[in-house]
Design a protein around this motif. Structure first.
Motif, mmCIF file in Angstrom:
data_model
loop_
_atom_site.group_PDB
_atom_site.id
_atom_site.type_symbol
_atom_site.label_atom_id
_atom_site.label_comp_id
_atom_site.label_asym_id
_atom_site.label_seq_id
_atom_site.Cartn_x
_atom_site.Cartn_y
_atom_site.Cartn_z
ATOM 1 N N MET A 93 0.835 -1.204 0.000
ATOM 2 C CA MET A 93 0.000 0.000 0.000
ATOM 3 C C MET A 93 0.873 1.257 0.000
ATOM 4 N N ILE A 94 0.454 2.233 -0.741
ATOM 5 C CA ILE A 94 1.122 3.541 -0.765
ATOM 6 C C ILE A 94 0.150 4.564 -0.197
ATOM 7 N N LEU A 95 0.549 5.181 0.897
ATOM 8 C CA LEU A 95 -0.283 6.148 1.599
ATOM 9 C C LEU A 95 0.266 7.552 1.384
ATOM 10 N N ALA A 96 -0.573 8.474 0.965
ATOM 11 C CA ALA A 96 -0.178 9.875 0.832
ATOM 12 C C ALA A 96 -0.668 10.634 2.061
ATOM 13 N N ILE A 97 0.257 11.369 2.692
ATOM 14 C CA ILE A 97 -0.083 12.172 3.864
ATOM 15 C C ILE A 97 0.254 13.625 3.573
ATOM 16 N N LEU A 98 -0.746 14.475 3.722
ATOM 17 C CA LEU A 98 -0.581 15.901 3.513
ATOM 18 C C LEU A 98 -0.593 16.567 4.890
ATOM 19 N N GLN A 99 0.545 17.093 5.308
ATOM 20 C CA GLN A 99 0.609 17.707 6.628
ATOM 21 C C GLN A 99 0.233 19.181 6.527
ATOM 22 N N PHE B 45 3.517 12.508 11.910
ATOM 23 C CA PHE B 45 3.481 11.863 10.604
ATOM 24 C C PHE B 45 3.533 10.344 10.743
ATOM 25 N N TYR B 46 4.445 9.871 11.585
ATOM 26 C CA TYR B 46 4.600 8.427 11.785
ATOM 27 C C TYR B 46 3.311 7.812 12.333
ATOM 28 N N HIS B 47 2.709 8.439 13.337
ATOM 29 C CA HIS B 47 1.506 7.863 13.928
ATOM 30 C C HIS B 47 0.291 8.005 13.013
ATOM 31 N N ALA B 48 0.313 8.965 12.107
ATOM 32 C CA ALA B 48 -0.751 9.042 11.102
ATOM 33 C C ALA B 48 -0.683 7.849 10.164
ATOM 34 N N ALA B 49 0.530 7.433 9.830
ATOM 35 C CA ALA B 49 0.715 6.321 8.894
ATOM 36 C C ALA B 49 0.559 4.961 9.562
ATOM 37 N N LEU B 50 0.917 4.863 10.839
ATOM 38 C CA LEU B 50 1.022 3.573 11.526
ATOM 39 C C LEU B 50 -0.214 2.684 11.420
ATOM 40 N N PRO B 51 -1.426 3.192 11.584
ATOM 41 C CA PRO B 51 -2.597 2.290 11.517
ATOM 42 C C PRO B 51 -2.759 1.596 10.173
ATOM 43 N N PHE B 52 -2.194 2.153 9.116
ATOM 44 C CA PHE B 52 -2.353 1.601 7.775
ATOM 45 C C PHE B 52 -1.208 0.671 7.392
ATOM 46 N N MET B 53 -0.116 0.726 8.138
ATOM 47 C CA MET B 53 1.073 -0.087 7.853
ATOM 48 C C MET B 53 1.398 -0.097 6.357
ATOM 49 N N PRO B 54 1.551 1.065 5.751
ATOM 50 C CA PRO B 54 1.839 1.113 4.312
ATOM 51 C C PRO B 54 3.263 0.661 4.042
ATOM 52 N N PHE C 295 8.190 3.079 4.435
ATOM 53 C CA PHE C 295 7.685 3.203 5.803
ATOM 54 C C PHE C 295 8.700 2.689 6.818
ATOM 55 N N ALA C 296 9.424 1.635 6.476
ATOM 56 C CA ALA C 296 10.445 1.114 7.389
ATOM 57 C C ALA C 296 11.515 2.161 7.659
#
Length: 256
Positions: free
Chosen positions: A1-7, A81-90, A142-143
């Motif tokens: 999965m590729i997750l885009a995060i806009l801060q 940023f890290y915790h925004a992504a963490l639930p999705f484990m992209p 993500f790693a």
């Protein structure tokens, strides 16, 4: 999965509230999201804002427009940023910032494509800038993001999400994506009042007839509006980053 995060946050130092500033009657953040969503290379987009009360308005805007929103630390943006992504484990995360309302979906897709084909840990079009300031896109494994989250201690590394990664090329494989033409002198980000004037002029000139206007359309428009093209060029690229690094404790600067 590729997750885009806009801060995004409201409490900008130089231009407070800029992400919610209306352009043609729409908050600037929504206009940027409209453009970003045209990219095809990521699977999901969410906004990462802070838990500071000043950012309640961003969460409300996202909720009203059915945009996923995550909230975290105001100052430790890497943690947010890290915790925004963490639930999705992209597997990979695309990083975007809310001060770039002219974001180009084609550029985002190109950076993602280079990143995946090269199996890089970090890919950006801003390590050696050739695109206009404001078209920046980053992709990080993500790693690698998690490693930075665990190890980074400098204030600048906590404030600027990917800085720890690309400052350690001996540990992370990085790549830079270049434009066919060097357009790095152009400033399309929004940090100063003059920046907002430029972006507003571009939207007013192009959006009503073609909401999906491209970078090529902007360049053509600016060729006939030379006053806008140079209005904000006195400001240096990445001024905020430079100030953040300068504030790091001198005794620890440059350490892992």
């Amino acid at each position: 999965m590729i997750l885009a995060i806009l801060q995004a946050r409201v409490s900008s130092t130089r231009l407070p509230g800029k992400v919610l500033t209306p352009i043609l009657g729409k908050p600037m953040l929504l206009l940027q999201i409209e453009r970003v969503r045209r990219a095809k290379g990521f699977d999901k987009l969410l906004v990462a804002t802070s838990t500071d009360p000043s950012d309640d308005a961003i969460e409300a805007l996202c909720r009203k427009n059915t945009i996923d929103c995550s909230r975290g630390s105001l100052r430790d943006v890497l943690d947010r940023f890290y915790h925004a992504a963490l639930p999705f484990m992209p597997e990979h995360v695309v990083r975007l910032t809310g001060d770039c309302p002219l974001a180009d979906p084609e550029v985002i897709d190109r950076v993602i494509d280079v990143h995946l084909k090269g199996s890089f840990d970090y890919t950006s079009n801003a390590l050696e800038p050739t695109y206009p300031d404001g078209l920046d896109a980053e992709v990080v494994r993500f790693a690698s993001l998690e490693q930075a989250w665990r190890e980074a201690t400098l204030p600048s590394h906590r404030e600027h999400v990917t800085l720890y990664v690309y400052q350690h090329p001996e540990r992370f494989q990085t790549a830079n994506v270049r434009s066919e033409q060097d357009l790095s002198a152009l400033r399309w980000t929004v940090d100063e009042p003059a920046d907002l004037e430029v972006v507003r002029g571009i939207y007013e000139g192009l959006y009503p007839e073609n909401p999906a206007f491209t970078t090529r359309d902007i360049l053509s428009f600016l060729d006939t509006h030379g006053d806008l093209k140079v209005l904000n060029t006195a400001h240096r690229r990445n001024e905020g980053l430079a100030r953040s690094i300068a504030r790091d404790p001198r005794t620890t600067q440059g350490r892992s």
